[in-house]
Design an enzyme around this catalytic site. Structure first.
Site, PDB file in Angstrom:
ATOM      1  N   ARG A  32       1.252  -1.551  -0.076  1.00  0.00           N
ATOM      2  CA  ARG A  32      -0.218   0.484  -0.313  1.00  0.00           C
ATOM      3  C   ARG A  32       0.801   1.593  -0.172  1.00  0.00           C
ATOM      4  O   ARG A  32      -0.049   2.014  -0.535  1.00  0.00           O
ATOM      5  CB  ARG A  32      -0.640   0.100   1.213  1.00  0.00           C
ATOM      6  CG  ARG A  32      -2.383  -1.269   1.086  1.00  0.00           C
ATOM      7  CD  ARG A  32      -3.011  -1.335   1.880  1.00  0.00           C
ATOM      8  NE  ARG A  32      -2.252  -1.103   2.975  1.00  0.00           N
ATOM      9  CZ  ARG A  32      -2.810  -2.806   3.376  1.00  0.00           C
ATOM     10  NH1 ARG A  32      -3.824  -3.810   3.049  1.00  0.00           N
ATOM     11  NH2 ARG A  32      -2.193  -3.455   4.523  1.00  0.00           N
TER      12      ARG A  32
ATOM     13  N   GLU B 198       4.720 -11.979  14.238  1.00  0.00           N
ATOM     14  CA  GLU B 198       4.493 -12.987  14.866  1.00  0.00           C
ATOM     15  C   GLU B 198       4.838 -14.140  15.433  1.00  0.00           C
ATOM     16  O   GLU B 198       5.481 -14.105  16.621  1.00  0.00           O
ATOM     17  CB  GLU B 198       2.678 -12.867  15.213  1.00  0.00           C
ATOM     18  CG  GLU B 198       1.964 -13.322  16.276  1.00  0.00           C
ATOM     19  CD  GLU B 198       0.668 -13.135  15.763  1.00  0.00           C
ATOM     20  OE1 GLU B 198      -0.496 -12.361  15.133  1.00  0.00           O
ATOM     21  OE2 GLU B 198      -0.033 -13.092  16.750  1.00  0.00           O
TER      22      GLU B 198
HETATM   23  P1  AMP Z   1       4.072  -3.198  11.666  1.00  0.00           P
HETATM   24  O1  AMP Z   1       5.338  -3.282  10.453  1.00  0.00           O
HETATM   25  O2  AMP Z   1       3.493  -3.809  12.441  1.00  0.00           O
HETATM   26  O3  AMP Z   1       4.617  -1.141  11.530  1.00  0.00           O
HETATM   27  O4  AMP Z   1       2.912  -3.136  10.477  1.00  0.00           O
HETATM   28  C1  AMP Z   1       2.744  -1.841   9.684  1.00  0.00           C
HETATM   29  C2  AMP Z   1       2.059  -2.840   7.941  1.00  0.00           C
HETATM   30  O5  AMP Z   1       1.022  -3.640   8.436  1.00  0.00           O
HETATM   31  C3  AMP Z   1       1.735  -1.826   7.267  1.00  0.00           C
HETATM   32  O6  AMP Z   1       2.465  -2.267   5.873  1.00  0.00           O
HETATM   33  C4  AMP Z   1       0.465  -1.906   7.082  1.00  0.00           C
HETATM   34  O7  AMP Z   1       0.117  -1.474   5.843  1.00  0.00           O
HETATM   35  C5  AMP Z   1       0.300  -2.995   7.287  1.00  0.00           C
HETATM   36  N1  AMP Z   1      -0.811  -3.093   8.939  1.00  0.00           N
HETATM   37  C6  AMP Z   1      -0.501  -2.971  10.711  1.00  0.00           C
HETATM   38  N2  AMP Z   1      -1.771  -3.245  10.932  1.00  0.00           N
HETATM   39  C7  AMP Z   1      -2.585  -3.005  10.028  1.00  0.00           C
HETATM   40  C8  AMP Z   1      -3.644  -2.074  10.655  1.00  0.00           C
HETATM   41  N3  AMP Z   1      -4.062  -2.504  11.690  1.00  0.00           N
HETATM   42  N4  AMP Z   1      -4.405  -2.380   9.353  1.00  0.00           N
HETATM   43  C9  AMP Z   1      -4.064  -2.282   8.742  1.00  0.00           C
HETATM   44  N5  AMP Z   1      -3.137  -2.078   8.024  1.00  0.00           N
HETATM   45  C10 AMP Z   1      -1.879  -2.968   8.507  1.00  0.00           C
END
Ligand code: AMP
Length: 173
Positions: A58, A95
């Site tokens: 995205r 995870e």
């Molecule tokens: P992080 O590495 O935990 O910061 O996760 C970020 C990535 O996961 C981004 O590319 C988001 O598109 C996706 N992502 C994580 N959590 C969500 C959420 N609650 N809603 C939508 N996309 C998420």
């Protein structure tokens, strides 16, 4: 314009307990999409940006128009095995276990000024891996930009030391 009105919260997607922030509803409204890209552009338009580094998938949607507006190159950071030429890679935590992100080795040169773009900051693990890639090539990171920052997950902590911008802050629960 209040962009938060264009984000659809989908409870328990892709699994129970996750509040998924659906941006397709924002993309489907041309004024809201335009506003989001313009806000991102205004954060950096005073600077000379060499490359916009966009995170699969995205992040690509916002990175592409932003790169055109800033007259910068667009660099794609992709999941392992998708990029055809020589790559650099960095691992990030899932995870359960790890995965890795890759960038073409010749896509950013030492000293180039870059910004990093993604749709959403959650725990910060994904973006931290992208920073690791950019540190490997000794790029100058001007800033990191998200459409949405989830509150309560401390993603910002992982990225401290770099200017971080988010257009919207939303609760993670
Ligand atoms: P992080 O590495 O935990 O910061 O996760 C970020 C990535 O996961 C981004 O590319 C988001 O598109 C996706 N992502 C994580 N959590 C969500 C959420 N609650 N809603 C939508 N996309 C998420």
């Amino acid at each position: 314009m209040d962009l938060s009105k264009f984000i659809r919260n989908v409870p328990d997607f892709p699994k129970e307990g996750i509040q998924f922030k659906d941006i397709t509803t924002l993309l489907n409204n041309h004024k809201a999409f335009e506003e989001a890209v313009s806000c991102m552009e205004s954060l950096f338009k005073q600077e000379k940006v060499d490359r916009v580094v966009a995170i699969e998938s995205r992040g690509f949607i916002f990175g592409a128009p932003l790169a055109l507006r800033l007259k910068a190159g667009l660099v794609l950071v992709r999941k392992k095995g998708k990029l055809p030429s020589e790559t650099l890679s960095a691992e990030y935590q899932l995870e359960y276990g790890t995965d890795s992100l890759e960038m073409h080795s010749d896509s950013v040169k030492e000293g180039e000024k870059v910004i990093v773009v993604d749709d959403l900051l959650a725990t910060g693990g994904t973006t931290e891996a992208v920073i690791e890639l950019l540190e490997k090539v000794k790029a100058e990171i001007l800033g990191i930009c998200f459409l949405i920052e989830l509150d309560g997950l401390n993603g910002r902590e992982k990225l401290k030391g770099y200017p971080l911008h988010s257009l919207l802050k939303l609760p993670c629960d």
